[in-house]
Design a protein around this motif. Sequence first.
Motif, mmCIF file in Angstrom:
data_model
loop_
_atom_site.group_PDB
_atom_site.id
_atom_site.type_symbol
_atom_site.label_atom_id
_atom_site.label_comp_id
_atom_site.label_asym_id
_atom_site.label_seq_id
_atom_site.Cartn_x
_atom_site.Cartn_y
_atom_site.Cartn_z
ATOM 1 N N TRP A 1 0.964 -5.806 3.082
ATOM 2 C CA TRP A 1 1.616 -5.653 1.793
ATOM 3 C C TRP A 1 2.416 -4.356 1.757
ATOM 4 C CZ3 TRP A 1 1.230 -9.328 -2.095
ATOM 5 C CH2 TRP A 1 0.269 -10.331 -1.898
ATOM 6 N N MET A 2 3.631 -4.434 1.295
ATOM 7 C CA MET A 2 4.476 -3.256 1.119
ATOM 8 C C MET A 2 4.333 -2.751 -0.309
ATOM 9 S SD MET A 2 6.846 -1.394 2.722
ATOM 10 C CE MET A 2 7.706 -2.431 3.913
ATOM 11 N N LEU A 3 4.007 -1.470 -0.469
ATOM 12 C CA LEU A 3 3.900 -0.860 -1.785
ATOM 13 C C LEU A 3 5.211 -0.153 -2.107
ATOM 14 C CD1 LEU A 3 0.963 -1.273 -0.771
ATOM 15 C CD2 LEU A 3 0.359 0.830 -1.959
ATOM 16 N N GLY A 4 5.678 -0.262 -3.331
ATOM 17 C CA GLY A 4 6.916 0.430 -3.650
ATOM 18 C C GLY A 4 7.352 0.292 -5.084
ATOM 19 N N THR A 5 8.491 0.938 -5.371
ATOM 20 C CA THR A 5 9.112 0.871 -6.697
ATOM 21 C C THR A 5 10.622 0.703 -6.596
ATOM 22 O OG1 THR A 5 9.315 3.289 -6.777
ATOM 23 C CG2 THR A 5 7.349 2.314 -7.803
ATOM 24 N N GLY A 6 11.151 0.752 -5.380
ATOM 25 C CA GLY A 6 12.595 0.737 -5.225
ATOM 26 C C GLY A 6 13.116 -0.383 -4.356
ATOM 27 N N GLU A 7 14.451 -0.428 -4.270
ATOM 28 C CA GLU A 7 15.113 -1.515 -3.550
ATOM 29 C C GLU A 7 14.808 -1.521 -2.061
ATOM 30 O OE1 GLU A 7 16.569 0.596 -5.559
ATOM 31 O OE2 GLU A 7 17.716 -0.461 -7.102
ATOM 32 N N LYS A 8 14.724 -0.333 -1.449
ATOM 33 C CA LYS A 8 14.564 -0.272 -0.001
ATOM 34 C C LYS A 8 13.263 -0.897 0.463
ATOM 35 C CE LYS A 8 15.675 0.760 4.195
ATOM 36 N NZ LYS A 8 16.718 -0.026 4.892
ATOM 37 N N GLY A 9 12.153 -0.542 -0.189
ATOM 38 C CA GLY A 9 10.872 -1.110 0.207
ATOM 39 C C GLY A 9 10.842 -2.611 0.027
ATOM 40 N N ALA A 10 11.394 -3.084 -1.091
ATOM 41 C CA ALA A 10 11.438 -4.522 -1.352
ATOM 42 C C ALA A 10 12.304 -5.226 -0.315
ATOM 43 C CB ALA A 10 11.977 -4.781 -2.757
ATOM 44 N N GLU A 11 13.382 -4.569 0.078
ATOM 45 C CA GLU A 11 14.285 -5.141 1.089
ATOM 46 C C GLU A 11 13.579 -5.303 2.426
ATOM 47 O OE1 GLU A 11 18.035 -3.425 3.595
ATOM 48 O OE2 GLU A 11 18.137 -3.166 1.422
ATOM 49 N N VAL A 12 12.830 -4.283 2.835
ATOM 50 C CA VAL A 12 12.100 -4.338 4.103
ATOM 51 C C VAL A 12 11.013 -5.418 4.037
ATOM 52 C CG1 VAL A 12 10.587 -3.068 5.674
ATOM 53 C CG2 VAL A 12 12.582 -1.930 4.680
ATOM 54 N N ALA A 13 10.282 -5.465 2.916
ATOM 55 C CA ALA A 13 9.232 -6.474 2.763
ATOM 56 C C ALA A 13 9.799 -7.884 2.840
ATOM 57 C CB ALA A 13 8.510 -6.266 1.429
ATOM 58 N N ALA A 14 10.944 -8.108 2.196
ATOM 59 C CA ALA A 14 11.579 -9.435 2.215
ATOM 60 C C ALA A 14 12.065 -9.790 3.611
ATOM 61 C CB ALA A 14 12.737 -9.462 1.221
ATOM 62 N N LYS A 15 12.690 -8.831 4.271
ATOM 63 C CA LYS A 15 13.253 -9.053 5.600
ATOM 64 C C LYS A 15 12.180 -9.374 6.635
ATOM 65 C CE LYS A 15 15.932 -6.618 9.171
ATOM 66 N NZ LYS A 15 16.632 -5.333 9.491
ATOM 67 N N LEU A 16 11.027 -8.708 6.525
ATOM 68 C CA LEU A 16 9.963 -8.869 7.510
ATOM 69 C C LEU A 16 8.904 -9.885 7.095
ATOM 70 C CD1 LEU A 16 9.478 -5.134 8.592
ATOM 71 C CD2 LEU A 16 10.950 -6.890 9.603
ATOM 72 N N GLY A 17 9.071 -10.482 5.920
ATOM 73 C CA GLY A 17 8.150 -11.523 5.496
ATOM 74 C C GLY A 17 6.776 -11.023 5.106
ATOM 75 N N LEU A 18 6.726 -9.913 4.347
ATOM 76 C CA LEU A 18 5.468 -9.328 3.912
ATOM 77 C C LEU A 18 5.301 -9.481 2.403
ATOM 78 C CD1 LEU A 18 5.701 -5.936 5.866
ATOM 79 C CD2 LEU A 18 4.806 -8.131 6.684
ATOM 80 N N GLY A 19 4.068 -9.321 1.921
ATOM 81 C CA GLY A 19 3.840 -9.297 0.488
ATOM 82 C C GLY A 19 4.372 -8.004 -0.097
#
Length: 332
Positions: free
Chosen positions: A166-184
């Motif tokens: 699971w990727m923890l975050g509040t911004g676009e970059k973390g969400a982008e990495v999580a989406a790209k790598l297929g993580l929660g």
Amino acid sequence: MISLSILDYSPIDEGNNAHDALWETTELAKYAETLGYKRFWVSEHHFVDSVANSSPEMLMMHLASSTNDIRIGSGGVMLPHYSSYKVAENFRMMEALHPNRMDLGIGRSPSFRIVNQALNEGKTKKTSYEQQVMDLKKYFTDNIEDEHRFQSLIATPKVPTKPEMWMLGTGEKGAEVAAKLGLGYVFAHFTKPGIKGTQVAKSYRDHFQASTFLKQPKTIVAVFAVVGETEKEAEDLAKAFDLWLHFIESDNQPPYYPSVQTAKKRGFSSIEAQKVKGNRKRMIVGTAKHAKEEMIKIAEAYDADEIMVIPNVSGIKNRKNVVRLLAKEFEL
């Protein structure tokens, strides 16, 4: 019905010590399991006197051994401080002992400058956060086919299962990495509530790419919850939380988590009161019925699959009461 999970800070209450705090976290995890919570995560805090847990992996191992079925996780391991290879080994060890129960939540908070310097002392080259996450994926999938700077390296012990990532975050970059790598993705609503967060969560879902970890996007939204039997009880607990949160985010670190009595006696200056008023937007305060209504609104806004409750109130009795009242209200 939406799932509920817990993120615990292991607060050191006024009059207690770190030993007490860690065993109270254990007590809370065992109690949460009996109530039907899905996950129990622990945080990583360094150089914070009022919080006992500085090593989530070690506490996770203890909690996994103290419980039976509830998923145990990190909220989170601050990856830039560490070697991805060593993190992978730690979590594979836990997965080997407690298969299909471990969650690896990762973040990148730098902590205090002196902490960051101490944890990274001697490093001459810094690997990007995205690369570190990609490295973790390689080590958890035993991938020696794709080109990599450590192509033939395997993280041991080799086990047939792997932790959820699971990727923890509040911004676009973390969400982008999580989406790209297929993580929660876990959005920290308790740090940055508002419309931007819902947009980040939507972007994550829109750009999600399936992986060996997840076939579909999954989102958790994490919230501060101060819940009492009555509005007055919740407000009293919130006063202590107001005081702790005010100091924890200042240069004057509190030596412990203050009691309700201490918070009432101290009060706030007019300048402090303005900061407290702003911080109240980051938490849900009230009865379980009110808390549920607010949580459902937040979950719907984020299109979240789960809600992660942070019951960071004064006293283990009160923390257990928060999770009990919410479990009853949500009919877990």
